[in-house]
Every structure is written in structure tokens, then in C-alpha cells.
Write a protein that holds these residues in place. Structure first.
Motif, PDB file in Angstrom:
ATOM      1  N   ARG A   7      23.056  40.759  26.089  1.00  0.00           N
ATOM      2  CA  ARG A   7      21.788  40.061  26.283  1.00  0.00           C
ATOM      3  C   ARG A   7      22.031  38.678  26.877  1.00  0.00           C
ATOM      4  NH1 ARG A   7      18.849  37.214  21.532  1.00  0.00           N
ATOM      5  NH2 ARG A   7      20.933  36.310  21.671  1.00  0.00           N
ATOM      6  N   ILE A  18      22.772  38.940  30.466  1.00  0.00           N
ATOM      7  CA  ILE A  18      21.563  39.168  31.259  1.00  0.00           C
ATOM      8  C   ILE A  18      20.781  37.873  31.390  1.00  0.00           C
ATOM      9  CG2 ILE A  18      19.323  40.317  31.289  1.00  0.00           C
ATOM     10  CD1 ILE A  18      20.593  42.696  29.962  1.00  0.00           C
ATOM     11  N   TYR A  32      22.426  35.731  33.841  1.00  0.00           N
ATOM     12  CA  TYR A  32      22.171  36.241  35.192  1.00  0.00           C
ATOM     13  C   TYR A  32      20.780  35.842  35.666  1.00  0.00           C
ATOM     14  CZ  TYR A  32      21.075  39.549  38.878  1.00  0.00           C
ATOM     15  OH  TYR A  32      20.677  40.110  40.049  1.00  0.00           O
ATOM     16  N   LEU A  33      19.796  36.083  34.811  1.00  0.00           N
ATOM     17  CA  LEU A  33      18.419  35.747  35.181  1.00  0.00           C
ATOM     18  C   LEU A  33      18.282  34.250  35.461  1.00  0.00           C
ATOM     19  CD1 LEU A  33      16.279  37.976  32.788  1.00  0.00           C
ATOM     20  CD2 LEU A  33      16.454  38.089  35.275  1.00  0.00           C
ATOM     21  N   VAL A  56      19.850  33.661  38.995  1.00  0.00           N
ATOM     22  CA  VAL A  56      19.109  34.139  40.164  1.00  0.00           C
ATOM     23  C   VAL A  56      17.763  33.431  40.296  1.00  0.00           C
ATOM     24  CG1 VAL A  56      20.179  36.401  40.117  1.00  0.00           C
ATOM     25  CG2 VAL A  56      18.008  36.048  38.946  1.00  0.00           C
ATOM     26  N   ARG A  57      17.245  32.968  39.174  1.00  0.00           N
ATOM     27  CA  ARG A  57      15.993  32.221  39.256  1.00  0.00           C
ATOM     28  C   ARG A  57      16.239  30.827  39.817  1.00  0.00           C
ATOM     29  NH1 ARG A  57      14.530  33.318  34.003  1.00  0.00           N
ATOM     30  NH2 ARG A  57      13.247  35.161  33.676  1.00  0.00           N
ATOM     31  N   ILE A 112      21.512  47.372  34.192  1.00  0.00           N
ATOM     32  CA  ILE A 112      21.971  46.048  33.777  1.00  0.00           C
ATOM     33  C   ILE A 112      23.448  45.819  34.044  1.00  0.00           C
ATOM     34  CG2 ILE A 112      20.184  45.992  31.997  1.00  0.00           C
ATOM     35  CD1 ILE A 112      22.261  46.389  29.922  1.00  0.00           C
ATOM     36  N   LEU A 126      13.874  42.202  38.381  1.00  0.00           N
ATOM     37  CA  LEU A 126      13.865  41.065  37.468  1.00  0.00           C
ATOM     38  C   LEU A 126      12.943  41.338  36.276  1.00  0.00           C
ATOM     39  CD1 LEU A 126      13.855  38.007  39.908  1.00  0.00           C
ATOM     40  CD2 LEU A 126      15.749  39.065  38.664  1.00  0.00           C
ATOM     41  N   LEU A 133      14.699  43.592  33.942  1.00  0.00           N
ATOM     42  CA  LEU A 133      15.713  42.875  33.179  1.00  0.00           C
ATOM     43  C   LEU A 133      15.082  42.046  32.064  1.00  0.00           C
ATOM     44  CD1 LEU A 133      18.291  41.706  35.861  1.00  0.00           C
ATOM     45  CD2 LEU A 133      18.528  43.439  34.087  1.00  0.00           C
ATOM     46  N   GLU A 134      14.016  41.362  32.392  1.00  0.00           N
ATOM     47  CA  GLU A 134      13.352  40.569  31.359  1.00  0.00           C
ATOM     48  C   GLU A 134      12.871  41.446  30.227  1.00  0.00           C
ATOM     49  OE1 GLU A 134      10.773  37.006  32.223  1.00  0.00           O
ATOM     50  OE2 GLU A 134      11.007  37.816  34.247  1.00  0.00           O
ATOM     51  N   LEU A 145      15.800  42.491  28.227  1.00  0.00           N
ATOM     52  CA  LEU A 145      16.244  41.324  27.477  1.00  0.00           C
ATOM     53  C   LEU A 145      15.441  41.232  26.183  1.00  0.00           C
ATOM     54  CD1 LEU A 145      18.150  38.870  28.025  1.00  0.00           C
ATOM     55  CD2 LEU A 145      16.133  37.626  28.774  1.00  0.00           C
TER      56      LEU A 145
END
Lengths: 137, 137
Positions: A106, A109, A112-113, A116-117, B65, B85, B88-89, B92
Motif C-alpha cells: 500500500r 502504491i 507511486y501515486l 505521478v501526481r 499494481i 490512477l 490504484l486509489e 489503496l
DNA sequence: CTTGACCTTCACACCGATGTGAGGGTTCGA
DNA sequence: TCGAACCCTCACATCGGTGTGAAGGTCAAG
């Protein structure tokens, strides 16, 4: 309450409520007409069951650990056999490993998010590795 | 290495390694004779996969993932679509809920075990509710 | 009394992860 | 050269959680 209401309040199909009963996870009363009658507390219990199932525990195990988890008094279980305790310790361990695995992935992830954001840094270039730790869940 | 060695080193039956490949989770090379050839790094990867499977994630999700979790550089994934995305969220979130559920129940089991083992208090009598918080995992 | 919403049991089917075996090729050592 | 220990693909079986439908009982409202 009857099965329909419990189903709605837990978001669980009646079929599954009967299945959980068949597996010994919940034991509803029976009305005179044969209808199942569920105690209020089973709302929480069913959600707990669903959560554990979703987390990968089989009903067989859930059935074993549920009796030890009753809130009212922590010690609902008079005479735990040694093998029972061993089972619990084993499951405790498995759950901890599961938690670690999930948390690790988690976090990956989330990282990663965050990347990329573009939360302050513009993608690529794994150079600096610090920013505000505002990744609360 | 070939499938037998990877199998031994990960404790995973060869059949499952082939299954994971079929599901697109790992992509081994092929030797001239058709044998699969696995990179050293796949040892970790396979264990990661098994952990996630054990934690209740389906291969379909794991496949999504995994690309975001490659260690070398955190940003292995050039062009994530918005729906990617969102997925993924969502995952998460699901993982966080799973973790919470597992942690809650694990703690309850730990508390139960601590109690029945009589770690300072002699069972029954839910009177006092304090002792040393030495339940590190 | 009838209709419709609810409940009952039973049974079969699906899907995903896994086990198992058949039939056959490759490699290596005796 | 033969056998053992690998590997391959293909296919069917199992198991657990879940979906779905049939055949029928209960109950309240029209």
C-alpha cells in the motif's frame, strides 16, 4: 430482525447469511414459523466476518477466532485447549504477515501515486527523496 | 534459473508459477529448448505475489499494481491513464480497510491470548483494564 | 380469497486459486 | 543406451465463496 433486514443493513445477500450460518459463523434464532431471527449485534458481527473473508481468511479460521473476539467481556472462552492456543498464535502470526505485506505494498502504491501526481517534484529523476509527509489515509 | 529452482526457493509449486505467468504476473524468458528461464529478481516478486494473493487480492488486481511497485526506480510507469490512477486509489483504499480489519482482529486475538495466558492477571473478573503495553509484534 | 413480498430448503453453476495426471520432450549420469 | 530427473502442454478435478433458480410455506394488505 429477519434475514432481509440484516441483509440490507450489512449489504450481504441473504444467501451468504445462510452460508455463514451453515459454516457455523453465526447462529440465528428461529421464529415459530421457521424464519431466522437475528440479534442486533449480528450486524457488526457479519461485517466483521465479511472483512476477514475479504482479507483472505477462510471461514474455518474465522470460526475459530470469532469466539475470542466478543466485545462484552474479553474472556468469553473458558477452557482453551493448548492446540487452540497454538492455532490462535499461528493465525496471529499469519495476520501480522498479511498486514505487513499489505502495508508495504500500500505504501508503495501511495508513493507511486504521490510521484505521478507530481506532488512537488516533476516525475523521473530519482534524486532527492524528501518532502512533506502529508500522506495520511 | 529454471522453474524447479524458483519453485524451491519460493516454496511455490511449479504449476502456480506457470499459472502466474498465464495471468501475466511474471514473464520468464525461454531457453532454446523451451524451458522457462527465470531472473533472480523473480524470487522476490513471486513472494510478493503470494503475499498479496494470500491477503485476498485477485491476480487481476495484482497485475495492475505490480508495475508500480518495481524497486529500482519508483517511476516505472510512464503514462498512467486517469482510470488507472482511479483504480490504484480504489485499491489503496481497499488495502487500507483490509489492514485496519486485520489489525483490529489481530489485536483482539493478542489481547485474548495475553489474558488467557494470565500475563499478570488471573483470568475472569473483567475489573481492571490496565497493564504494561508490551504487546510489540 | 387472492396477491405479493417475504421467508424456507435444495440444488446446481460459476469463478478463481490450486492439485493432479497423462503424454511427451530434454539432459545428464551410470 | 538406458533411466532418472527435469521440463513442456493440455486438461480435468477440487475447494471455497458466491450467484441463481425452482418449489413451496407464511403473512399482511387489498
Amino acid at each position: 430482525m429477519r434475514i432481509g433486514e440484516l441483509s440490507e443493513r450489512t449489504g450481504t445477500p441473504p444467501r451468504l447469511l445462510r452460508y455463514y450460518e451453515e459454516q457455523g459463523l453465526i447462529i440465528p434464532e428461529r421464529c415459530a414459523n421457521g424464519y431466522r431471527s437475528y440479534d442486533e449485534r449480528l450486524v457488526d458481527r457479519v461485517q466483521q466476518i465479511r472483512g476477514l473473508l475479504d482479507a483472505g481468511l477462510p471461514t474455518r479460521i474465522i470460526k475459530q477466532i470469532l469466539p475470542c473476539l466478543d466485545k462484552p467481556s474479553t474472556i468469553h472462552f473458558p477452557d482453551p485447549t493448548p492446540e487452540m492456543l497454538a492455532t490462535l498464535e499461528c493465525e496471529l502470526d499469519r495476520m501480522t504477515r498479511r498486514i505487513d505485506c499489505l502495508a508495504r505494498n500500500r505504501d508503495a502504491i501511495a508513493a507511486y501515486l504521490a510521484t505521478v501526481r507530481g506532488d512537488g517534484v516533476t516525475v523521473a529523476e530519482p534524486s532527492s527523496a524528501e518532502q512533506d509527509p502529508a500522506q495520511q489515509d
